[in-house]
Design a protein around this motif. Structure first.
Motif, short mmCIF file in Angstrom:
data_model
loop_
_atom_site.label_atom_id
_atom_site.label_comp_id
_atom_site.label_asym_id
_atom_site.label_seq_id
_atom_site.Cartn_x
_atom_site.Cartn_y
_atom_site.Cartn_z
N ASN A 1 -3.44 9.96 -2.81
CA ASN A 1 -4.43 8.99 -2.32
C ASN A 1 -4.87 9.29 -0.89
OD1 ASN A 1 -2.17 8.18 -0.88
ND2 ASN A 1 -2.51 5.99 -1.22
N GLN A 2 -5.08 10.56 -0.59
CA GLN A 2 -5.40 10.95 0.78
C GLN A 2 -6.67 10.27 1.29
OE1 GLN A 2 -5.17 15.14 1.66
NE2 GLN A 2 -3.62 15.48 0.10
N LEU A 3 -7.62 9.98 0.41
CA LEU A 3 -8.86 9.34 0.84
C LEU A 3 -8.63 7.92 1.33
CD1 LEU A 3 -11.32 10.58 -1.95
CD2 LEU A 3 -11.01 11.50 0.36
N GLU A 4 -7.48 7.34 1.00
CA GLU A 4 -7.19 5.96 1.39
C GLU A 4 -6.34 5.87 2.65
OE1 GLU A 4 -5.38 4.01 -1.94
OE2 GLU A 4 -6.74 4.94 -3.39
N TRP A 5 -5.91 7.01 3.19
CA TRP A 5 -4.97 6.98 4.31
C TRP A 5 -5.54 6.28 5.53
CZ3 TRP A 5 -2.36 12.54 4.49
CH2 TRP A 5 -1.62 12.70 3.31
N ASP A 6 -6.80 6.53 5.85
CA ASP A 6 -7.40 5.88 7.02
C ASP A 6 -7.42 4.37 6.85
OD1 ASP A 6 -7.77 8.26 8.35
OD2 ASP A 6 -9.86 8.50 7.69
N THR A 7 -7.75 3.92 5.65
CA THR A 7 -7.76 2.48 5.38
C THR A 7 -6.38 1.89 5.54
OG1 THR A 7 -9.61 2.75 3.84
CG2 THR A 7 -8.32 0.73 3.65
N VAL A 8 -5.38 2.60 5.04
CA VAL A 8 -4.01 2.12 5.15
C VAL A 8 -3.59 2.00 6.62
CG1 VAL A 8 -1.58 2.72 4.70
CG2 VAL A 8 -3.28 2.97 2.89
N ARG A 9 -3.95 3.01 7.41
CA ARG A 9 -3.60 2.96 8.84
C ARG A 9 -4.26 1.76 9.52
NH1 ARG A 9 -3.34 8.82 8.48
NH2 ARG A 9 -5.60 9.01 8.64
N GLU A 10 -5.52 1.48 9.15
CA GLU A 10 -6.20 0.32 9.73
C GLU A 10 -5.52 -0.98 9.33
OE1 GLU A 10 -10.20 0.66 8.39
OE2 GLU A 10 -10.65 2.45 9.58
N GLN A 11 -5.11 -1.07 8.07
CA GLN A 11 -4.42 -2.28 7.60
C GLN A 11 -3.09 -2.46 8.32
OE1 GLN A 11 -4.50 -1.11 3.41
NE2 GLN A 11 -5.82 -2.85 2.94
N LEU A 12 -2.38 -1.35 8.54
CA LEU A 12 -1.13 -1.45 9.28
C LEU A 12 -1.36 -1.91 10.71
CD1 LEU A 12 0.64 1.81 8.03
CD2 LEU A 12 1.51 -0.51 7.72
N ALA A 13 -2.42 -1.39 11.32
CA ALA A 13 -2.71 -1.73 12.71
C ALA A 13 -3.05 -3.20 12.88
CB ALA A 13 -3.86 -0.86 13.23
N THR A 14 -3.68 -3.80 11.86
CA THR A 14 -4.05 -5.22 11.93
C THR A 14 -3.04 -6.12 11.25
OG1 THR A 14 -5.43 -4.90 9.95
CG2 THR A 14 -6.51 -4.71 12.10
N VAL B 1 0.86 -1.19 0.00
CA VAL B 1 0.00 0.00 0.00
C VAL B 1 0.89 1.23 0.00
CG1 VAL B 1 -1.92 -1.13 1.20
CG2 VAL B 1 -0.12 0.00 2.52
N ALA B 2 0.30 2.37 -0.34
CA ALA B 2 1.07 3.60 -0.44
C ALA B 2 0.39 4.73 0.31
CB ALA B 2 1.26 3.99 -1.91
N ILE B 3 1.19 5.64 0.81
CA ILE B 3 0.70 6.89 1.38
C ILE B 3 1.40 8.02 0.65
CG2 ILE B 3 0.67 8.39 3.40
CD1 ILE B 3 0.46 6.00 5.17
N ASN B 4 0.61 8.78 -0.12
CA ASN B 4 1.19 9.91 -0.86
C ASN B 4 0.11 10.95 -1.09
OD1 ASN B 4 -0.23 9.23 -3.38
ND2 ASN B 4 1.16 7.48 -3.44
N SER B 5 0.48 12.03 -1.74
CA SER B 5 -0.44 13.16 -1.92
C SER B 5 -1.62 12.83 -2.82
CB SER B 5 0.33 14.36 -2.48
OG SER B 5 0.91 14.03 -3.74
N GLU C 1 5.76 4.75 15.30
CA GLU C 1 5.24 3.39 15.36
C GLU C 1 5.71 2.58 14.15
OE1 GLU C 1 3.06 -0.03 16.55
OE2 GLU C 1 3.94 1.70 17.58
N LEU C 2 5.75 3.23 12.99
CA LEU C 2 6.25 2.54 11.81
C LEU C 2 7.68 2.08 12.00
CD1 LEU C 2 4.93 4.58 8.73
CD2 LEU C 2 4.49 2.18 9.25
N LEU C 3 8.52 2.98 12.51
CA LEU C 3 9.92 2.63 12.71
C LEU C 3 10.07 1.52 13.75
CD1 LEU C 3 11.64 6.14 12.63
CD2 LEU C 3 11.59 4.41 10.84
N ARG C 4 9.21 1.54 14.76
CA ARG C 4 9.27 0.49 15.78
C ARG C 4 8.99 -0.88 15.20
NH1 ARG C 4 6.32 -2.54 18.94
NH2 ARG C 4 4.35 -1.85 18.01
#
Length: 733
Positions: free
Chosen positions: A124-137, A118-122, A162-165
């Motif tokens: 796809n801002q509408l997808e950022w919340d989804t990406v964070r949820e996927q990272l959390a799980t 997945v990507a986080i960039n300028s 948290e990402l670096l951790r």
């Protein structure tokens, strides 16, 4: 390259012969299985050096730098390593990737291999919340972020720790961007050195690039830290057939394209040095029946993505592109790359021609250099180099403010345009002198010293690179050998395929009809000069009492400009006219007639664009006085007056010594430099009386920020003009 304190080096010429790439280890078998899934080929094997890098990361937890030619398979290294590390319980891979096109391709390639990317960039801002949820799980194997994300306060403070951790592998793609000496240096990339220091020693780090000479390699190794394994292979590209064709002018170069584009193999890219050149070339080729599209920094992101896909699907013959289409665009069967004008260094040229022939046995690469190339190189080089004076002004402004300032607020305090200002702020931020916070930028209070020696060395290196590009054009030796030698490839050798090795493989004729068609396109004159509609912010700080939108009755109408200085057609003649030290002389008759043609087309209009911008035919002509080109602008105004039978009323009056400042400053300072310095004098005031309420044409020689035209037009409107129609010979940029 010799070993040094920072790195051990593997030459892939020696790889695979009894080394760690020898089949038989459990890691090798597992990695090979993943590779075959990645490429969809059950018989695939590793290229020399690929498994060494994977093993160093997965089994050794090392830091590695891979310098390999485009198409070698650097992404396979980090995708395979990512899956193997995930199977061993590691967290997701964090990839710092510079371009959106590159991210799109990488996410797609990962999905085909069963890698959850997945990507986080300028974009796809509408997808950022989804990406964070996927990272959390823990549903993400690979996260791609742009280097600019690393400067975002919210991302840096709330998500990055948290990402670096949890990061199992850090990948720095296109790692030459880290280096001052890389052809595409980006200040944001320098933050990666800080990221590395924050990672546990057990987390492996991989840096990859295809375009690095020894100086860049050493710079990257130092930033990665001690014990770096550098795997460096041959940069020669056996699939590419290089050539150079020198033609006398832009008309001949475009004529060659019209004559031979259809004969070039498959689909490809036509690179130009400027946006206007790309747009002009695409228009010419399209009008001649060629299926091409322009692709520049001004192209809408959605249109860029569509254009990329059309080229990948061979639905267009070519994209006519600036360097905006560079790193990361992946079309394995790209058949050709043609350059209209040379990039400023062999390194940048190698990067761009590397788009071709990645998955095909043959691809054609042709350079058509232009006489204007050096002018354009110099323009962009000087526009991007920060100065000590500007840096000190930014630091002083932030220190005096005592609080965070936005870039807009800083523009009213420092005479720097937005792009170089943002670049300078990033440099200062990486050096620890300023920091980006919620309200903008603020001073950290840490001392900062301008490294004049460093910037001088960089400037000298850029000049050397430009000279090397000229040598490439003129060399009688192998062109591939020269380029790879400049990149310090110790395996550089004659390719046996380029025009110097095997003779010219490309035709040199230009059809007479094509030359004429190109000439007609280049002789076309006229571009829209957009009116200023909004005053810059913070003008009260500079003693100018304006803010917000221009009021009705203050602004000028939409105008016209003969050409930009960077245009392929009239741009050449205008560059000579406005070159430093060029003699002031009356306007050339041909240039005058071109302006007249612009006026005819402007006056005729159509349903969508009313003649004279809807303001009505001008009843009089006035010109802005020029201190450097009085003969030029005066003769232009009088010539148009005579031909168009429009009364010439004279010129505005210079006040307070006339406009101050120089070309290239930001909007606020450019406006302050011309405010109240152009007036309607008594004679012109009297001459305007008979045309009160009617349109007036305002003529100028050269515009950059458009504030001179705006202020002059405001003075005329206050003097009774009903509308002001600007006509300018040249527009900078």
């Amino acid at each position: 390259m010799a070993n040094n304190q920072y790195a051990s080096t593997v030459s892939t010429a020696d790889a695979g012969a009894g080394g760690p790439d020898t089949p038989g280890t459990a890691t090798h078998a597992e990695a090979l299985d993943v590779l075959r899934g990645l490429v969809g080929n059950p018989g695939a094997v590793f290229h020399d050096g690929q498994f060494e890098a994977i093993e160093a990361l997965v089994d050794g937890g090392r830091r590695a730098l891979v310098v390999q030619r485009t198409g070698w398979g650097k992404s396979a290294v980090y995708f395979v390593a990512s899956l193997l590390l995930r199977r061993r319980g590691a967290g997701p891979t964090l990839i710092v990737s510079p371009l959106l096109a590159l991210m799109r391709d990488q996410v797609g390639a990962a999905a085909r291999a069963g890698v959850r990317a997945v990507a986080i960039n300028s974009a796809n801002q509408l997808e950022w919340d989804t990406v964070r949820e996927q990272l959390a799980t823990d549903e993400v194997d690979v996260l791609l972020v742009s280097p600019e994300r690393l400067t975002n306060p919210a991302f840096r403070e709330t998500q990055l720790p948290e990402l670096l951790r949890r990061t199992g592998l850090l990948v720095i793609d296109e790692a030459h961007c880290i280096s001052d000496w890389g052809h595409d240096f980006r200040p944001d990339y320098r933050r990666i050195a800080d990221l590395i220091t924050r990672l546990p020693d057990s987390v492996p780090v991989l840096a990859t690039t295809a375009t690095a000479n020894s100086r860049v390699v050493h710079d990257i190794e130092e930033q990665l830290g001690a014990g770096v394994l550098t795997i460096r292979g041959s940069l020669g590209r056996d699939s590419l057939r290089l050539g150079v064709l020198s033609l006398p002018d832009s008309k001949a170069r475009l004529g060659w394209l019209l004559t031979h584009l259809a004969d070039l193999p498959g689909s490809g890219i036509i690179y130009t040095l400027t946006v206007s050149a790309a747009e002009d070339t695409a228009r010419l080729l399209s009008e001649a029946g060629h299926n091409v599209l322009a692709y520049t920094g001004r192209t809408d992101p959605a249109d860029r993505e569509r254009a990329e896909q059309l080229l990948k699907d061979n639905q267009v013959k070519a994209l006519v592109a600036t360097s905006a289409l560079g790193m990361g665009f992946d079309k394995p069967d790209l058949g050709f790359v043609v350059h209209l004008g040379a990039p400023s260094s062999p390194v940048a040229y190698y990067q761009q021609v590397g788009r071709a022939g990645r998955g095909a046995a043959n691809a054609d690469v042709l350079l058509l250099p232009g006489s204007e190339d050096r002018y354009i190189w110099q323009y962009f080089a000087t526009a991007s180099m920060p100065s000590e004076e500007k840096a000190a002004a930014v630091l002083t402004a932030l220190a005096d403010a005592g609080t965070a300032l936005s870039t807009v607020a800083l523009e009213a305090r420092v005479d720097l345009r937005r792009t170089p200002l943002e670049l300078l702020l990033k440099v200062l931020s990486v050096d620890g002198a300023v920091e980006r916070v919620g309200g903008g930028w603020r001073s950290t209070g840490q001392p900062w010293v301008y490294d004049a020696e460093r910037y001088s060395r960089i400037a000298e290196a850029r000049v050397d690179e430009q000279d090397s590009m000229v040598i490439y054009q003129d060399t009688a030796g192998c062109r591939m050998e020269y380029i790879t030698s400049v990149l310090d490839d110790e395996t550089a050798r004659p390719c046996g395929r380029c025009d110097n090795c095997a003779g010219r493989w490309f035709p040199v004729d230009v059809a007479a009809g094509a030359t004429e068609a190109a000439g007609q396109t280049l002789s076309r004159a006229g571009g829209v000069l957009e009116p200023r509609l909004q005053w810059p912010s913070g003008m009260d700080r500079l003693g100018v009492p304006v803010k917000g939108k221009l009021k009705p009755g203050e602004g000028v109408s939409e105008g016209r400009v003969l050409a930009r200085l960077t245009d392929l057609g009239w741009g050449g003649a205008l560059r000579e006219l406005f070159a430093a030290g060029a003699e002031d002389r009356p306007v050339d008759p041909g240039m005058l007639q071109a302006c007249v043609q612009v006026l005819r087309e402007w006056g005729s209009g159509d349903n969508r664009n009313p003649g004279w911008s809807g303001a009505g035919r001008p009843a009089a002509i006035v010109n802005i006085p020029s201190r450097s080109k009085p003969l030029l602008v005066g003769s232009l105004a009088r010539g148009i007056s005579e031909i168009g039978r429009i009364p010439y009323l004279g010129e505005l009056q210079l006040a307070h010594g006339g406009p101050t400042g120089s070309r290239g400053g930001n909007s606020a300072y450019r406006l302050a430099g011309v405010w109240d310095r152009l007036l309607v004098g008594p004679e012109l005031e009297a001459a305007l009386q008979p045309v009160q309420g009617q349109s007036v044409m305002l003529i100028d020689d050269l515009t950059d920020s458009r504030w001179t035209v705006t202020v002059a037009g405001r003075a005329l409107r206050q003097g009774g003009a009903g509308a002001v129609l600007p006509l300018v010979l040249a527009q900078a940029g």
